[in-house]
Design an enzyme around this catalytic site. Structure first.
Site, PDB file in Angstrom:
ATOM      1  N   LEU A 114     -89.845  98.144  23.933  1.00 57.98           N
ATOM      2  CA  LEU A 114     -90.686  97.082  24.502  1.00 57.98           C
ATOM      3  C   LEU A 114     -92.071  97.066  23.872  1.00 57.98           C
ATOM      4  CD1 LEU A 114     -89.668  97.466  28.255  1.00 57.98           C
ATOM      5  CD2 LEU A 114     -89.132  95.544  26.751  1.00 57.98           C
ATOM      6  N   ASP A 133     -91.486  85.520  27.602  1.00 60.27           N
ATOM      7  CA  ASP A 133     -90.103  85.937  27.506  1.00 60.27           C
ATOM      8  C   ASP A 133     -89.211  84.721  27.336  1.00 60.27           C
ATOM      9  OD1 ASP A 133     -90.739  88.537  27.701  1.00 60.27           O
ATOM     10  OD2 ASP A 133     -89.834  88.899  29.655  1.00 60.27           O
ATOM     11  N   ASP A 203     -96.349  95.593  29.864  1.00 63.00           N
ATOM     12  CA  ASP A 203     -97.375  94.622  30.279  1.00 63.00           C
ATOM     13  C   ASP A 203     -98.524  95.321  31.009  1.00 63.00           C
ATOM     14  OD1 ASP A 203     -95.543  95.272  32.257  1.00 63.00           O
ATOM     15  OD2 ASP A 203     -95.757  93.360  33.286  1.00 63.00           O
TER      16      ASP A 203
END
Ligand SMILES: *[C@@H]1O[C@H](CO)[C@@H](O)[C@H](O)[C@H]1NC(C)=O
Length: 312
Positions: A114, A133, A203
């Site tokens: 990620l 996304d 994030d």
């Protein structure tokens, strides 16, 4: 007859180094001078993962590419098991869907980490990037709002309210990609490894990076009307290619245990980042922002982090 093997070495060595360095995203030659970046447009990075969502991804990419504020669209493909042939076809299809002047390109990520979605890329020629996304469709109005807001958030930074912005939809200065991926020394390496171990929280970590820089709250902001199509990696059902309503119905079923697990993991991440980085720059809740994508935030209450639904 070997005349001078050292001569060959001398010639080949720099070549080998060059190819090595160009594959290292943190090579200084990959870092652009901020003054050379455009500030009137934005680069859109779409994280693609699920083959079943390719039709949606294509429509997303072509929506973005037709917006005048968009300089280019990069689709970052993070699923290593997708066949090369499928990706070649997707790349072709994407090139057909770029009507406007903004090109769409497809990049296969080097791994499914990620962290890779935040790799700096020389091809990013704008001061701001929009990261989203493949499962989040944002309507044109929200996008407009986001982009207008971005300038403000990016340049003057309103640290008003929310401390955490999900990767599902965020706008940030492109230089933070460098800071996330290449900055921060051993401590940042350690927390990037935490992201890989948890398969989550990239994030949140990006929010730490940004909050640190601006010494205030964060950036943007999932707009109000974001449509969440479900994330196969977190939810375990989004990969079925369910449509909107159907998908959310399925997601509701048995969501609570998954949601608890997901929250717990995110709470663990925040604690881990706090411990390793030795600071806690996140200050406010993100519950409200994130509601539209069906997630719950952590709020600071009396010096402790609690789930935001326990906040009042
Ligand atoms: C490419 O486009 C064709 C025609 O619209 C479609 O049948 C095919 O599924 C698409 N493939 C990918 C990988 O996008």
């Amino acid at each position: 007859m070997q005349k001078n093997p050292y001569l060959a070495l001398l010639i080949l060595w720099p070549l080998a180094l060059m190819s090595l360095s160009s594959s290292n995203p943190c090579d200084p030659s990959n870092q652009r001078d901020p003054r050379s970046l455009r500030s009137d447009q934005i680069t859109v990075l779409i994280n693609g993962y699920s083959e079943s969502r390719i039709p949606l991804l294509r429509s997303l990419a072509s929506t973005y590419t037709s917006a005048p504020q968009v300089s280019s669209v990069l689709v970052l493909w993070g699923n290593p098991s997708t066949p090369a042939q499928t990706l070649a076809r997707l790349a072709h299809n994407l090139s057909l869907s770029s009507f406007g002047p903004a090109p769409i390109s497809l990049v296969r990520q080097r791994s499914n980490s990620l962290n890779d979605r935040f790799l700096p890329r020389f091809s990013i020629g704008t001061r701001a990037v929009l990261i989203c996304d493949d499962d989040v469709e944002v309507d044109a109005k929200s996008f407009e709002f986001a982009f207008k807001g971005a300038k403000q958030w990016i340049y003057t930074v309103h640290g008003d309210k929310y401390s955490i912005v999900l990767t599902k939809f965020m706008v940030l200065k492109s230089e933070y990609l460098w800071k996330y991926s290449c900055g921060g020394g051993a401590q940042m390496s350690e927390v990037r490894r935490t992201v890989d171990r948890m398969m989550n929280c990239e994030d949140i970590l990006m929010n730490f990076v940004v909050a640190d820089e601006v010494k205030a709250g964060p950036i943007l902001v999932g707009a109000e009307r974001v449509r969440d199509w479900g994330d196969a990696r977190n939810d375990g059902d989004g990969g079925m290619g369910l449509k909107d309503e159907e998908g959310s119905r399925v997601r509701e079923v048995g969501l609570s245990s998954r949601r608890t697990e997901h929250r717990k993991r995110r709470g663990d991440c925040i604690r881990e980042f706090h411990k390793v980085l030795g600071r806690m720059p996140l200050r406010y809740n993100y519950g409200k922002v994130v509601n539209s994508v069906g997630e719950q935030g952590l709020c600071l209450k009396g010096g402790r982090l609690v789930f935001c639904d326990q906040y009042q």
